[in-house]
Motif scaffolding. Sequence first.
Motif, mmCIF file in Angstrom:
data_model
loop_
_atom_site.group_PDB
_atom_site.id
_atom_site.type_symbol
_atom_site.label_atom_id
_atom_site.label_comp_id
_atom_site.label_asym_id
_atom_site.label_seq_id
_atom_site.Cartn_x
_atom_site.Cartn_y
_atom_site.Cartn_z
ATOM 1 N N LEU A 49 0.847 -1.241 -0.053
ATOM 2 C CA LEU A 49 -0.225 -0.130 -0.054
ATOM 3 C C LEU A 49 1.042 1.240 0.028
ATOM 4 O O LEU A 49 0.564 2.171 -0.792
ATOM 5 C CB LEU A 49 -0.989 0.054 1.178
ATOM 6 N N ARG A 50 2.000 1.182 0.901
ATOM 7 C CA ARG A 50 2.739 2.611 0.714
ATOM 8 C C ARG A 50 3.495 2.776 -0.415
ATOM 9 O O ARG A 50 3.608 3.830 -0.874
ATOM 10 C CB ARG A 50 3.777 2.300 2.008
ATOM 11 N N GLN A 51 3.717 1.492 -1.215
ATOM 12 C CA GLN A 51 4.686 1.857 -2.202
ATOM 13 C C GLN A 51 3.651 2.092 -3.546
ATOM 14 O O GLN A 51 4.087 2.938 -4.678
ATOM 15 C CB GLN A 51 5.391 0.501 -2.757
ATOM 16 N N PHE A 52 2.457 1.440 -3.564
ATOM 17 C CA PHE A 52 1.609 1.432 -4.817
ATOM 18 C C PHE A 52 0.348 2.343 -4.731
ATOM 19 O O PHE A 52 -0.229 2.646 -5.457
ATOM 20 C CB PHE A 52 1.330 0.014 -5.296
ATOM 21 N N MET A 53 0.002 2.664 -3.367
ATOM 22 C CA MET A 53 -1.065 3.336 -3.040
ATOM 23 C C MET A 53 -0.770 4.259 -1.961
ATOM 24 O O MET A 53 -1.554 3.993 -0.860
ATOM 25 C CB MET A 53 -2.346 2.490 -2.814
ATOM 26 N N PRO A 54 0.071 5.140 -2.007
ATOM 27 C CA PRO A 54 0.409 6.096 -0.973
ATOM 28 C C PRO A 54 -0.689 6.781 -0.195
ATOM 29 O O PRO A 54 -0.488 7.151 0.737
ATOM 30 C CB PRO A 54 1.496 6.850 -1.781
ATOM 31 N N ALA A 55 -1.801 6.991 -1.053
ATOM 32 C CA ALA A 55 -2.807 7.913 -0.344
ATOM 33 C C ALA A 55 -3.818 6.951 0.628
ATOM 34 O O ALA A 55 -4.501 7.483 1.485
ATOM 35 C CB ALA A 55 -3.716 8.363 -1.488
ATOM 36 N N ALA A 56 -3.627 5.544 0.502
ATOM 37 C CA ALA A 56 -4.384 4.578 1.240
ATOM 38 C C ALA A 56 -3.539 4.832 2.700
ATOM 39 O O ALA A 56 -2.649 5.243 2.812
ATOM 40 C CB ALA A 56 -4.224 3.567 0.747
ATOM 41 N N ASP A 57 -4.592 4.622 3.595
ATOM 42 C CA ASP A 57 -4.008 4.297 5.047
ATOM 43 C C ASP A 57 -3.619 3.317 5.631
ATOM 44 O O ASP A 57 -4.471 2.368 5.828
ATOM 45 C CB ASP A 57 -5.384 5.003 6.028
ATOM 46 N N SER A 58 -2.422 2.929 5.278
ATOM 47 C CA SER A 58 -1.927 1.701 5.472
ATOM 48 C C SER A 58 -1.688 1.357 7.236
ATOM 49 O O SER A 58 -1.671 0.083 7.523
ATOM 50 C CB SER A 58 -0.561 1.290 4.847
ATOM 51 N N ASP A 59 -1.588 2.473 7.841
ATOM 52 C CA ASP A 59 -1.524 2.088 9.311
ATOM 53 C C ASP A 59 -2.935 1.355 9.936
ATOM 54 O O ASP A 59 -2.638 0.900 11.014
ATOM 55 C CB ASP A 59 -1.159 3.493 10.092
#
Length: 113
Positions: A49-59
């Motif tokens: 998610l951090r690499q490919f979807m940085p707008a997503a809230d991976s935390d």
Amino acid sequence: MSGMHQPVSQDQSIGNLANDPILHAIDFEDVALSREGAKLVHYGARAVLRQFMPAADSDNLTAAQAVALFVDQVFWEENSGGLIMCTDMADRSVCLPIPKAHWTVRDDSRVFQ
């Protein structure tokens, strides 16, 4: 179980040297992850998610959401006994290896009430 060991390639002997992986497609519903296996998937999903979807809230990604991210393609690797879980991105697949010790085939013979 739903067709658990479906070879990716019917002729596995072509190009397979001693260390080449031999993959068999497996239905994600037939897989049970250990607690540690689920943690590996959770960490891997956050990284994706951090690499490919940085707008997503991976935390705030739940363990269930993390596992759901990696069910597009699931393979059992014959040589190591490990599992490879993949997610399809726009232009590639991203796969996460799960060691043999951290997964098993789900046992649906138990009755739950």
